[in-house]
Design a protein around this motif. Structure first.
Motif, PDB file in Angstrom:
ATOM      1  N   GLN A 154      -0.544  38.276 117.921  1.00  0.00           N
ATOM      2  CA  GLN A 154      -1.444  38.624 116.949  1.00  0.00           C
ATOM      3  C   GLN A 154      -1.655  39.631 115.976  1.00  0.00           C
ATOM      4  O   GLN A 154      -2.638  39.423 114.905  1.00  0.00           O
ATOM      5  CB  GLN A 154      -2.193  39.505 118.415  1.00  0.00           C
ATOM      6  CG  GLN A 154      -2.062  39.111 119.979  1.00  0.00           C
ATOM      7  CD  GLN A 154      -2.110  39.994 120.875  1.00  0.00           C
ATOM      8  OE1 GLN A 154      -2.419  40.904 120.680  1.00  0.00           O
ATOM      9  NE2 GLN A 154      -2.591  39.801 122.036  1.00  0.00           N
ATOM     10  N   GLY A 177      -2.992  38.618 112.625  1.00  0.00           N
ATOM     11  CA  GLY A 177      -4.578  39.575 112.062  1.00  0.00           C
ATOM     12  C   GLY A 177      -3.817  39.436 110.596  1.00  0.00           C
ATOM     13  O   GLY A 177      -4.670  39.090 109.093  1.00  0.00           O
ATOM     14  N   TRP A 220      -7.010  34.770 121.772  1.00  0.00           N
ATOM     15  CA  TRP A 220      -6.089  36.156 121.538  1.00  0.00           C
ATOM     16  C   TRP A 220      -5.650  36.461 122.120  1.00  0.00           C
ATOM     17  O   TRP A 220      -5.272  37.876 122.500  1.00  0.00           O
ATOM     18  CB  TRP A 220      -7.080  37.171 120.486  1.00  0.00           C
ATOM     19  CG  TRP A 220      -7.204  36.493 119.207  1.00  0.00           C
ATOM     20  CD1 TRP A 220      -8.800  35.082 119.457  1.00  0.00           C
ATOM     21  CD2 TRP A 220      -6.889  37.049 117.990  1.00  0.00           C
ATOM     22  NE1 TRP A 220      -8.534  34.973 117.724  1.00  0.00           N
ATOM     23  CE2 TRP A 220      -7.484  35.605 117.114  1.00  0.00           C
ATOM     24  CE3 TRP A 220      -6.075  37.907 118.105  1.00  0.00           C
ATOM     25  CZ2 TRP A 220      -7.291  36.494 116.344  1.00  0.00           C
ATOM     26  CZ3 TRP A 220      -5.264  38.011 116.585  1.00  0.00           C
ATOM     27  CH2 TRP A 220      -6.575  36.611 115.305  1.00  0.00           C
ATOM     28  N   VAL A 241     -12.153  40.507 117.166  1.00  0.00           N
ATOM     29  CA  VAL A 241     -11.667  40.187 115.768  1.00  0.00           C
ATOM     30  C   VAL A 241     -12.842  39.584 114.201  1.00  0.00           C
ATOM     31  O   VAL A 241     -12.485  40.017 113.893  1.00  0.00           O
ATOM     32  CB  VAL A 241     -10.630  39.088 116.094  1.00  0.00           C
ATOM     33  CG1 VAL A 241     -10.028  38.592 115.354  1.00  0.00           C
ATOM     34  CG2 VAL A 241      -9.662  39.771 116.839  1.00  0.00           C
TER      35      VAL A 241
END
Length: 398
Positions: free
Chosen positions: A147, A151, A348, A368
């Motif tokens: 995760q 990002g 996710w 997100v």
């Protein structure tokens, strides 16, 4: 044996193997990047197959190593995605550490990057199999790390896109092309704003059909506000950035907003008002295939854009023997890209079940995308006003 002949040349003379020939031949890093892109595409397809097919194989749910969820059958596919992603991540991280300081063509690291494909294909296969031998606890830990890695990939992609937009704007605003392409730039900018407005209107119609769709109305309206803000700052006399760059950024912002709303799970009449389709409808399949290809293309295009991330711009002239792009950065982008495609395939959340032919669906995915949109605007505005702030500080200090 001739004088000055290297051990490698003597060995190749005795062992006329294909592996040795790969090391002797002139490397072609421009072609090598496409091979890595194909490997990355294969990993994406393998992860998709693991997600949509593993969960339908009931015998695999009995394997202790793959029991990770309370409802093993539904989460088995997501666990398979993480394992394939981990293998891809390990492969590209290994390439990252072994090529990160390559600077000249035909040195050892360049030849390793651009050749030795037999060994690297076998290595990738072994690293893809290896995670399936690990306990589920480690895979769950990798999922949490992924995760963060995903990002990082989104941030790198964001900076790359903004850098390209600013470069394009500066290119057409230069003395050489300013007058020549003035009309073309205005038409292109006007077209960008027109598409942005049409996109916003369609999102209102499709995803905010009733006043109770407050969240979607907020997302769409705020995107319109951000478009106006970017345009106002760019047209400020002190900035004088023109209309092209905020128009192109507007396209990116509207696209991210659309992706965010499309990622919202079905459940009420505010979601996918444009019309839902059957689970295996050809439109879903085409959308899924385009989504996978978009992931590969985004990773590929970002990976070769290492110059946008140089903290200090080199004044050294580019020499013929210099590598055409940063190998280490290229492999690092593919490594975090492996984490990114895993997050898209599992929404996710490794415990979130996904339907067949679905990609990046869930409230986590939606948020997100929205945060990525807002962050993109912040970075763009900072790039516009930062030179003015530094100039004022420098003036005050002197």
């Amino acid at each position: 044996m001739e004088k000055g002949e290297s051990n490698q040349e003597r060995w190749c003379g005795l062992k006329d193997s294909s592996w040795c020939q790969q090391f002797k031949n002139i490397s072609n890093p421009l072609m090598a990047r496409y091979v890595y892109g194909f490997i990355f595409l294969a990993a994406n397809l393998l992860a998709w197959s693991a997600r949509d097919e593993l969960s339908s194989i009931s015998t695999l749910t009995k394997l202790k190593g793959l029991k990770v969820c309370k409802v093993e059958k539904e989460c088995l596919g997501a666990n398979g995605v993480l394992r394939v992603s981990m293998g891809c991540f390990l492969f590209f991280m290994m390439m990252f550490w072994s090529t990160t300081r390559a600077s000249e063509l035909n040195e050892a690291r360049d030849k390793w990057h651009s050749g030795w494909w037999s060994i690297k294909i076998v290595l990738w296969i072994l690293l893809t199999i290896f995670p399936f031998l690990l306990p589920s606890a480690l895979i769950e830990l990798y999922g949490q790390v992924a995760q963060f890695g995903a990002g990082v990939f989104l941030l790198i992609q964001l900076i790359s896109i903004i850098s390209f937009i600013n470069w394009l704007n500066e290119y057409f605003a230069s003395e050489t092309y300013a007058e020549r392409f003035k009309v073309h730039v205005m038409i292109f900018a006007a077209t960008s704003y027109f598409i942005c407005l049409v996109g916003i209107i369609l999102m209102y119609i499709w995803y905010a059909p009733i006043p109770s769709c407050l969240l979607n109305i907020f997302f769409i309206t705020w995107s319109l506000v951000l478009l106006q803000l970017m345009t106002s700052v760019s047209l400020h006399p002190k900035v004088n950035g023109g209309l092209l760059s905020p128009g192109l950024m507007g396209l990116y912002v509207v696209f991210l907003c659309w992706c965010a709303i499309r990622s919202e799970p079905e459940g009420d009449q505010c979601i996918r008002k444009a019309g839902t389709v059957p689970e295996t409808d050809w439109l879903n399949i085409i959308s899924f295939v385009i989504g996978i290809l978009a992931i590969v293309f985004a990773t590929f295009s970002t990976g070769i854009d290492s110059k946008s991330f140089q903290l200090k711009k080199s004044e050294k002239a580019t020499e013929e023997n210099d590598v055409p792009y940063g190998y280490g950065f290229f492999h690092f982008v593919f490594a975090v890209g492996a984490m990114y495609f895993a997050m898209l395939l599992v929404g996710w959340n490794s415990h979130h079940s996904m339907k067949k032919w679905s990609l990046d669906v869930g409230w986590t995915s939606a948020w997100v995308r929205i945060v990525n949109e807002w962050l993109a605007v912040c970075v763009y505005l900072w790039i516009l006003i930062a030179p003015i702030i530094w100039k004022n500080r420098h003036t005050e200090s002197t």
